[in-house]
Scaffold this motif. Structure first.
Motif, PDB file in Angstrom:
ATOM      1  N   UNK A 122       0.816  -1.218   0.000  1.00 30.87           N
ATOM      2  CA  UNK A 122       0.000   0.000   0.000  1.00 30.87           C
ATOM      3  C   UNK A 122       0.851   1.271   0.000  1.00 30.87           C
ATOM      4  N   UNK A 123       1.707   1.384  -1.003  1.00 29.65           N
ATOM      5  CA  UNK A 123       2.636   2.515  -1.049  1.00 29.65           C
ATOM      6  C   UNK A 123       1.993   3.753  -1.677  1.00 29.65           C
ATOM      7  N   UNK A 124       0.750   4.034  -1.294  1.00 32.85           N
ATOM      8  CA  UNK A 124       0.010   5.123  -1.912  1.00 32.85           C
ATOM      9  C   UNK A 124       0.654   6.484  -1.701  1.00 32.85           C
ATOM     10  N   UNK A 125       1.172   6.729  -0.499  1.00 28.11           N
ATOM     11  CA  UNK A 125       1.773   8.036  -0.230  1.00 28.11           C
ATOM     12  C   UNK A 125       3.013   8.244  -1.088  1.00 28.11           C
ATOM     13  N   UNK A 126       3.812   7.206  -1.241  1.00 29.80           N
ATOM     14  CA  UNK A 126       4.991   7.300  -2.094  1.00 29.80           C
ATOM     15  C   UNK A 126       4.585   7.559  -3.540  1.00 29.80           C
ATOM     16  N   UNK A 127       3.566   6.857  -4.003  1.00 27.46           N
ATOM     17  CA  UNK A 127       3.107   7.056  -5.381  1.00 27.46           C
ATOM     18  C   UNK A 127       2.601   8.482  -5.603  1.00 27.46           C
ATOM     19  N   UNK A 128       1.916   9.019  -4.580  1.00 23.55           N
ATOM     20  CA  UNK A 128       1.426  10.402  -4.716  1.00 23.55           C
ATOM     21  C   UNK A 128       2.587  11.391  -4.744  1.00 23.55           C
ATOM     22  N   UNK A 129       3.620  11.111  -3.956  1.00 24.48           N
ATOM     23  CA  UNK A 129       4.806  11.973  -3.985  1.00 24.48           C
ATOM     24  C   UNK A 129       5.493  11.902  -5.343  1.00 24.48           C
ATOM     25  N   UNK A 130       5.525  10.712  -5.928  1.00 25.82           N
ATOM     26  CA  UNK A 130       6.116  10.574  -7.261  1.00 25.82           C
ATOM     27  C   UNK A 130       5.329  11.385  -8.276  1.00 25.82           C
ATOM     28  N   UNK A 131       3.993  11.292  -8.219  1.00 27.85           N
ATOM     29  CA  UNK A 131       3.152  12.037  -9.167  1.00 27.85           C
ATOM     30  C   UNK A 131       3.335  13.547  -8.989  1.00 27.85           C
ATOM     31  N   UNK A 132       3.385  13.991  -7.728  1.00 23.39           N
ATOM     32  CA  UNK A 132       3.556  15.426  -7.478  1.00 23.39           C
ATOM     33  C   UNK A 132       4.918  15.916  -7.951  1.00 23.39           C
ATOM     34  N   UNK A 133       5.946  15.100  -7.685  1.00 29.22           N
ATOM     35  CA  UNK A 133       7.288  15.475  -8.114  1.00 29.22           C
ATOM     36  C   UNK A 133       7.369  15.557  -9.636  1.00 29.22           C
ATOM     37  N   UNK A 134       6.744  14.602 -10.311  1.00 25.51           N
ATOM     38  CA  UNK A 134       6.731  14.613 -11.780  1.00 25.51           C
ATOM     39  C   UNK A 134       5.982  15.824 -12.309  1.00 25.51           C
ATOM     40  N   UNK A 135       4.877  16.152 -11.635  1.00 27.61           N
ATOM     41  CA  UNK A 135       4.052  17.277 -12.093  1.00 27.61           C
ATOM     42  C   UNK A 135       4.756  18.614 -11.883  1.00 27.61           C
ATOM     43  N   UNK A 136       5.396  18.767 -10.720  1.00 28.07           N
ATOM     44  CA  UNK A 136       5.970  20.062 -10.379  1.00 28.07           C
ATOM     45  C   UNK A 136       7.411  20.232 -10.855  1.00 28.07           C
ATOM     46  N   UNK A 137       8.171  19.132 -10.906  1.00 30.25           N
ATOM     47  CA  UNK A 137       9.599  19.253 -11.235  1.00 30.25           C
ATOM     48  C   UNK A 137      10.048  18.217 -12.255  1.00 30.25           C
ATOM     49  N   UNK A 138       9.094  17.750 -13.068  1.00 29.20           N
ATOM     50  CA  UNK A 138       9.430  16.708 -14.032  1.00 29.20           C
ATOM     51  C   UNK A 138      10.569  17.095 -14.954  1.00 29.20           C
ATOM     52  N   UNK A 139      10.564  18.344 -15.423  1.00 31.16           N
ATOM     53  CA  UNK A 139      11.632  18.783 -16.331  1.00 31.16           C
ATOM     54  C   UNK A 139      12.986  18.817 -15.627  1.00 31.16           C
ATOM     55  N   UNK A 140      12.977  19.187 -14.347  1.00 34.12           N
ATOM     56  CA  UNK A 140      14.222  19.269 -13.585  1.00 34.12           C
ATOM     57  C   UNK A 140      14.855  17.884 -13.438  1.00 34.12           C
ATOM     58  N   UNK A 141      13.995  16.864 -13.214  1.00 30.56           N
ATOM     59  CA  UNK A 141      14.511  15.520 -12.959  1.00 30.56           C
ATOM     60  C   UNK A 141      14.594  14.650 -14.206  1.00 30.56           C
ATOM     61  N   UNK A 142      14.286  15.209 -15.346  1.00 33.39           N
ATOM     62  CA  UNK A 142      14.426  14.454 -16.600  1.00 33.39           C
ATOM     63  C   UNK A 142      15.858  14.596 -17.107  1.00 33.39           C
ATOM     64  N   UNK A 143      16.784  14.043 -16.317  1.00 30.80           N
ATOM     65  CA  UNK A 143      18.215  14.186 -16.608  1.00 30.80           C
ATOM     66  C   UNK A 143      18.957  13.053 -15.937  1.00 30.80           C
ATOM     67  N   UNK A 144      20.287  13.090 -15.948  1.00 27.15           N
ATOM     68  CA  UNK A 144      21.113  12.137 -15.228  1.00 27.15           C
ATOM     69  C   UNK A 144      21.554  12.755 -13.902  1.00 27.15           C
ATOM     70  N   UNK A 145      21.764  11.884 -12.909  1.00 28.03           N
ATOM     71  CA  UNK A 145      22.510  12.319 -11.725  1.00 28.03           C
ATOM     72  C   UNK A 145      23.954  11.864 -11.913  1.00 28.03           C
ATOM     73  N   UNK A 146      24.791  12.159 -10.932  1.00 26.50           N
ATOM     74  CA  UNK A 146      26.099  11.522 -10.915  1.00 26.50           C
ATOM     75  C   UNK A 146      25.932  10.043 -10.614  1.00 26.50           C
ATOM     76  N   UNK A 147      26.962   9.235 -10.785  1.00 24.59           N
ATOM     77  CA  UNK A 147      26.850   7.788 -10.565  1.00 24.59           C
ATOM     78  C   UNK A 147      26.388   7.404  -9.159  1.00 24.59           C
ATOM     79  N   UNK A 148      26.647   8.266  -8.160  1.00 27.81           N
ATOM     80  CA  UNK A 148      26.264   7.913  -6.793  1.00 27.81           C
ATOM     81  C   UNK A 148      24.791   8.130  -6.504  1.00 27.81           C
ATOM     82  N   UNK A 149      24.083   8.848  -7.358  1.00 29.26           N
ATOM     83  CA  UNK A 149      22.657   9.025  -7.168  1.00 29.26           C
ATOM     84  C   UNK A 149      22.301  10.328  -6.479  1.00 29.26           C
ATOM     85  N   UNK A 150      20.996  10.545  -6.312  1.00 26.58           N
ATOM     86  CA  UNK A 150      20.456  11.774  -5.755  1.00 26.58           C
ATOM     87  C   UNK A 150      21.011  12.022  -4.351  1.00 26.58           C
TER      88      UNK A 150
END
Length: 476
Positions: A122-150
């Motif tokens: 029941x990871x609903x809260x996580x899924x909602x955070x993913x949707x909100x992040x995509x909606x508000x900052x999707x362009x920002x995160x449509x990229x690569x991070x460094x190899x170590x991650x966020x």
């Protein structure tokens, strides 16, 4: 919090029964007594007793109250494994691919794959955070991070690690594609094709698959279903042959469910330090503990920094997000080299959402709920095995995770049982896939990662009947 208290009370009563304080046939404390003594409401006490009635711990008698149910004697734990004292080439990939095909079939009773059901997580809260992040900052995160991650995700993971281990910082961590990539990166950092890796026996078949892909040999150690590997066997192999690394579970080995006590972990670390052999630890089940405290991983007990730590969130909240991590210590440069070459970095958007999820405190609340649910599933499955499976069946007794290991008399071959079970619409994991040397032909693993319901109980009953039929036909 009241919903949690009735489950806590149910666990308290179960412990009294299991410990022999409350004997079969005896009258259970009245609702009024238990409500007063445990300082809970009458409604909470009744809810706990109804739950225990469903589990077969209590029986309600009209006009008389609740009594301790008659129960069969507890099953013996699986015997200590006895693998051959030699390194083996690994060849399990064909069998594992076929098993995973069946395990993903939703038409089968899901006892095969150790992946929790989405409805239980029941990871609903996580899924909602993913949707909100995509909606508000999707362009920002449509990229690569460094190899170590966020970096925010690494910071949140490091903060959680402070609860049970030494201080680590975001630069110490690498975000991986699940725990599997973390283990593969660790193996590549310390071993080369043809090298020997010492492992538990039985062990997770995905690890065996990784050893096969990397052309590494497996040396299987005798392993007890309660406290893990045989220290004397480890000492002998370290003294007599070159070992590139050991790879052990931190807690709740898959499939045995065993956990080494701290004293034994310290002895393992001392042995490995004397022989300058690194330890890779898999702590993917560490957060799913049923007791009052989380078991400490090897890394938390290792002052020498000779441990490579691997884990993920795949068993606790989001297998589909594929977020794992590795703390590699002095092996970090080699891990980053391999990470950059093979995957460059993980998916950025899920990492950002997970950082928000951890930072909100939602993960701890989620863990409290699923620990209770997995403990309940294990309890119900164990009682169903007591009820439906033939005498002589041995069953593990894990204090965390969500898998059970069953050992039948040697005349039952679980590969043959597996084929018959598929015809009955049931999937499980036959024992042979958990060994590099083809052992455990009379064993199987059952996953308790789905909410208990009538369909699962019917499947367990049918599987028990198939095992009883195989035993009867053998004449034993």
């Amino acid at each position: 919090m009241e919903a949690y208290r009735y489950e806590e009370l149910a666990l308290f009563i179960t412990a009294l029964v299991d410990g022999g304080t409350l004997l079969p046939g005896a009258r259970a404390p009245s609702l009024r007594e238990i409500s007063r003594d445990r300082k809970v409401s009458m409604a909470t006490a009744l809810q706990a007793y109804r739950l225990l009635e469903d589990r077969g711990v209590l029986q309600a008698r009209a006009q008389s109250g609740f009594y301790i149910a008659q129960r069969p004697p507890p099953r013996k734990a699986p015997s200590m494994s006895r693998p051959p004292a030699r390194a083996s080439d690994v060849s399990v990939s064909d069998v594992i691919v076929k098993l995973l095909e069946h395990a993903s079939d939703s038409d089968l009773v899901p006892l095969g794959c150790a992946v929790p059901s989405a409805d239980l997580l029941c990871a609903g809260r996580l899924d909602r955070l993913l949707a909100r992040t995509a909606r508000e900052k999707g362009a920002v995160y449509n990229t690569y991070t460094g190899p170590q991650g966020d970096v925010r995700l690494r910071r949140e993971i490091a903060r959680r690690a402070l609860r049970w281990g030494p201080a680590i910082s975001p630069p110490d961590l690498v975000v991986t594609v699940g725990c599997t990539e973390a283990l593969v990166l660790a193996l590549r950092a310390v071993a080369r094709p043809g090298d020997t890796i010492v492992i538990e026996s039985p062990t997770y078949f995905g690890l065996l698959h990784a050893l096969e892909a990397l052309e590494l040999k497996a040396f299987e150690l005798p392993t007890d279903a309660t406290e893990g590997i045989d220290l004397n066997a480890l000492q002998r192999v370290l003294a007599t042959r070159r070992v590139a690394a050991c790879l052990f579970s931190s807690s709740f080995n898959n499939p045995l469910g065993c956990t080494m006590p701290d004293a034994k972990k310290l002895a393992v670390l001392d042995l490995l330090a004397r022989h300058d052999v690194p330890l890779i630890e898999d702590d993917i089940y560490g957060d799913i503990y049923f007791g009052s405290e989380r078991p400490r991983p090897f890394m938390a007990l290792d002052p020498r920094g000779n441990t490579i730590y691997c884990s993920s969130f795949s068993k606790t909240v989001a297998p589909g997000y594929r977020i794992g991590w590795i703390v590699a210590g002095r092996h970090l440069p080699r891990v980053l080299e391999a990470k950059t070459a093979f995957t460059l970095c993980g998916s950025v958007l899920p990492q950002a959402a997970f950082a928000e999820f951890l930072g909100s405190g939602a993960y701890d609340q989620h863990l409290r709920r699923i620990r209770r649910m997995f403990a309940d599933n294990i309890e119900r499955m164990t009682r169903a095995i007591d009820k439906y499976f033939p005498s002589g069946t041995r069953v593990s007794r894990p204090s965390g995770g969500f898998v059970l290991w069953l050992e039948f008399p040697s005349v039952i071959k679980t590969r043959e049982l597996f084929k018959k079970a598929l015809d009955q619409g049931i999937c499980f994991a036959p024992g042979e896939v958990f060994s590099a040397s083809g052992r455990f032909a009379n064993c199987l693993r059952i996953s308790c990662g789905h909410s208990w319901d009538a369909r699962i109980e019917r499947g367990v009953a049918r599987l028990g009947a198939l095992a009883a039929d195989a035993l009867a036909k053998s004449g034993k």
